[in-house]
Design a protein around this motif. Structure first.
Motif, PDB file in Angstrom:
ATOM      1  N   SER A 193      16.284  12.357 -75.501  1.00 44.08           N
ATOM      2  CA  SER A 193      17.670  12.338 -76.181  1.00 44.08           C
ATOM      3  C   SER A 193      18.670  13.115 -75.114  1.00 44.08           C
ATOM      4  O   SER A 193      19.843  12.820 -74.902  1.00 44.08           O
ATOM      5  CB  SER A 193      17.614  13.373 -77.451  1.00 44.08           C
ATOM      6  N   ALA A 194      18.204  14.038 -74.230  1.00 43.49           N
ATOM      7  CA  ALA A 194      18.928  14.898 -73.253  1.00 43.49           C
ATOM      8  C   ALA A 194      19.274  13.718 -72.115  1.00 43.49           C
ATOM      9  O   ALA A 194      20.314  13.909 -71.502  1.00 43.49           O
ATOM     10  CB  ALA A 194      18.122  15.915 -72.605  1.00 43.49           C
ATOM     11  N   LEU A 195      18.295  12.829 -71.927  1.00 47.15           N
ATOM     12  CA  LEU A 195      18.484  11.922 -70.863  1.00 47.15           C
ATOM     13  C   LEU A 195      19.429  10.966 -71.293  1.00 47.15           C
ATOM     14  O   LEU A 195      20.387  10.600 -70.318  1.00 47.15           O
ATOM     15  CB  LEU A 195      17.106  11.209 -70.532  1.00 47.15           C
ATOM     16  N   ALA A 196      19.468  10.505 -72.515  1.00 49.89           N
ATOM     17  CA  ALA A 196      20.584   9.622 -73.173  1.00 49.89           C
ATOM     18  C   ALA A 196      21.919  10.265 -72.963  1.00 49.89           C
ATOM     19  O   ALA A 196      22.853   9.445 -72.401  1.00 49.89           O
ATOM     20  CB  ALA A 196      20.232   9.016 -74.457  1.00 49.89           C
ATOM     21  N   GLN A 197      22.075  11.513 -73.317  1.00 46.10           N
ATOM     22  CA  GLN A 197      23.294  12.286 -73.352  1.00 46.10           C
ATOM     23  C   GLN A 197      23.617  12.460 -72.121  1.00 46.10           C
ATOM     24  O   GLN A 197      25.058  12.169 -71.601  1.00 46.10           O
ATOM     25  CB  GLN A 197      23.007  13.365 -73.940  1.00 46.10           C
ATOM     26  N   GLN A 198      23.084  12.473 -70.929  1.00 44.52           N
ATOM     27  CA  GLN A 198      23.502  12.738 -69.558  1.00 44.52           C
ATOM     28  C   GLN A 198      23.846  11.128 -69.134  1.00 44.52           C
ATOM     29  O   GLN A 198      24.967  11.067 -68.355  1.00 44.52           O
ATOM     30  CB  GLN A 198      22.250  13.131 -68.616  1.00 44.52           C
ATOM     31  N   GLY A 199      23.217  10.225 -69.535  1.00 43.79           N
ATOM     32  CA  GLY A 199      23.528   8.881 -69.311  1.00 43.79           C
ATOM     33  C   GLY A 199      25.038   8.419 -69.761  1.00 43.79           C
ATOM     34  O   GLY A 199      25.577   7.457 -69.490  1.00 43.79           O
ATOM     35  N   ALA A 259      19.734   6.030 -67.464  1.00 45.59           N
ATOM     36  CA  ALA A 259      19.423   7.166 -68.121  1.00 45.59           C
ATOM     37  C   ALA A 259      19.760   6.910 -69.585  1.00 45.59           C
ATOM     38  O   ALA A 259      19.067   7.429 -70.591  1.00 45.59           O
ATOM     39  CB  ALA A 259      20.097   8.390 -67.613  1.00 45.59           C
ATOM     40  N   LEU A 260      20.931   6.291 -69.684  1.00 43.54           N
ATOM     41  CA  LEU A 260      21.559   5.989 -71.223  1.00 43.54           C
ATOM     42  C   LEU A 260      20.598   5.011 -71.839  1.00 43.54           C
ATOM     43  O   LEU A 260      20.082   5.239 -72.887  1.00 43.54           O
ATOM     44  CB  LEU A 260      22.994   5.272 -71.109  1.00 43.54           C
ATOM     45  N   TRP A 261      20.287   3.908 -71.247  1.00 45.23           N
ATOM     46  CA  TRP A 261      19.582   2.854 -72.315  1.00 45.23           C
ATOM     47  C   TRP A 261      17.904   3.177 -72.178  1.00 45.23           C
ATOM     48  O   TRP A 261      17.346   2.836 -73.033  1.00 45.23           O
ATOM     49  CB  TRP A 261      19.748   1.497 -71.477  1.00 45.23           C
ATOM     50  N   GLY A 262      17.537   3.654 -71.072  1.00 45.74           N
ATOM     51  CA  GLY A 262      16.252   4.192 -70.830  1.00 45.74           C
ATOM     52  C   GLY A 262      15.749   5.204 -71.856  1.00 45.74           C
ATOM     53  O   GLY A 262      14.780   5.434 -72.566  1.00 45.74           O
ATOM     54  N   GLY A 263      16.698   6.383 -71.936  1.00 47.60           N
ATOM     55  CA  GLY A 263      16.582   7.287 -72.755  1.00 47.60           C
ATOM     56  C   GLY A 263      16.605   6.967 -74.153  1.00 47.60           C
ATOM     57  O   GLY A 263      15.726   7.566 -75.120  1.00 47.60           O
ATOM     58  N   SER A 264      17.662   6.006 -74.393  1.00 50.30           N
ATOM     59  CA  SER A 264      17.692   5.777 -76.076  1.00 50.30           C
ATOM     60  C   SER A 264      16.424   4.939 -76.269  1.00 50.30           C
ATOM     61  O   SER A 264      15.939   4.947 -77.404  1.00 50.30           O
ATOM     62  CB  SER A 264      18.894   4.856 -75.939  1.00 50.30           C
ATOM     63  N   LEU A 265      15.946   4.064 -75.438  1.00 53.16           N
ATOM     64  CA  LEU A 265      14.828   3.185 -75.802  1.00 53.16           C
ATOM     65  C   LEU A 265      13.492   4.090 -76.162  1.00 53.16           C
ATOM     66  O   LEU A 265      12.829   4.144 -76.792  1.00 53.16           O
ATOM     67  CB  LEU A 265      14.376   2.025 -74.497  1.00 53.16           C
TER      68      LEU A 265
END
Length: 326
Positions: A81-87, A221-227
């Motif tokens: 979730s943190a990775l997606a938020q950073q993305g 980061a956005l798409w990988g974290g969401s996935l």
């Protein structure tokens, strides 16, 4: 000279009092929300105690290795979730604090309905990092849209590998009419006196999306974290079903979880409490799982993802408020 010193002392005291009052009010609201969640959980536990008792008995003799794997997957969800938020933002965010905020946001999400708690925590954190309120809200919307699209793609892909599990719902005649009405309202709004302001807001959103996707690292980061976030939650449920020896293939369990959680998101309950439990238990039962075993699987998933992290998450939330990170 002494008069100036006393005046300075009074001013400092006044400033400290004025800044401490909002912090105390926020602490009172957090405490009240926490108590509300505990009382609601106690009411639901008392009402469904026979089901909970049998479920806890099954989990007590379940495979500990699988349960620990589910707990490990739960821990990884906050990092994703943190990775997606950073993305979702172009500016770099403090990594450790960002993960702590996602952990606290997951707890706040179980206090307020429809993701309002997590959204408020994340927007406040982004504003503390120097991002304007409008762009912080845009970043949150970009993250939510990426999550929804990823879930849709995963459901479609898993539905192809597990034919017959899901059936395409029939669209009522009022559905196209409602979409047409929304399109007409949007068109009228854009041509109204508020049109320039709305077009400016849409242009700002498009600019933020282009800015993020212009940097491959942010887009990944956005798409990988969401996935990874969606898959890890499915892995938690798979681990619980394996721990209690449910005869369901992992791909089918993942499909049932993604479909049930997407449907439950339409119901504005705090953290999906009640709505996700009912929809997920119904989905597992419809797939051939006995009702008691389905309830046990849902209970195990909820213990790992909600009840065990809830109190620590609320404590982290209070710590972040005291440290002025929120």
């Amino acid at each position: 000279m002494s008069t100036q010193e006393s005046t300075t002392t009074v001013d400092i005291t006044t400033v400290d009092t004025s800044t401490a009052a909002p912090v105390r009010r926020r602490a009172y609201w957090h405490t009240a929300g926490s108590l509300a969640v505990v009382l609601a959980a106690g009411f639901l536990a008392h009402r469904h105690w026979p089901v909970l008792e049998s479920g806890m008995a099954r989990l007590a003799v379940a495979d500990r290795g699988w349960l620990l794997s589910g707990a490990a997957a739960t821990l990884l969800t906050w990092g994703c979730s943190a990775l997606a938020q950073q993305g979702a933002v172009a500016e770099p965010l403090p990594g450790r604090r960002l993960v702590a905020v996602q952990f606290a946001a997951s707890a706040a999400n179980h206090v307020l309905p429809a993701g309002v708690g997590a959204g408020a925590v994340n927007v406040r954190f982004l504003m503390r990092c120097g991002i304007p309120a409008a762009r912080a809200a845009t970043a949150l919307a970009v993250k939510a849209a990426a999550s929804a699209l990823v879930r849709g793609v995963l459901i479609a892909a898993l539905a192809l590998t597990c034919p017959g599990v899901l059936q395409v719902p029939r669209i009522p005649p009022a559905g196209p009419a409602a979409l047409l009405a929304v399109a007409v309202v949007v068109a009228l709004l854009l041509r109204s006196p508020l049109g320039p302001r709305c077009r400016g807001a849409f242009a700002a959103v498009r600019a933020d999306i282009r800015r993020v996707h212009a940097r491959p690292a942010r887009a990944a980061a956005l798409w990988g974290g969401s996935l990874a976030f969606a898959l890890l939650h499915a892995v938690v449920l798979i681990a619980v079903t394996q721990a209690i020896a449910l005869p369901l293939p992992p791909a089918r369990v993942a499909l049932l979880y993604l479909a049930a959680s997407s449907a439950a998101a339409l119901l504005p309950t705090p953290g999906g409490l009640g709505s996700l439990d009912a929809v997920l238990a119904l989905a597992l039962t419809a797939a051939g799982t006995p009702a008691g075993a389905a309830a046990t699987a849902v209970l195990g998933y909820r213990i790992l993802t909600v009840w065990l992290p809830l109190i620590p998450g609320l404590l982290v939330l209070g710590w972040l408020v005291r440290r002025r990170a929120l």
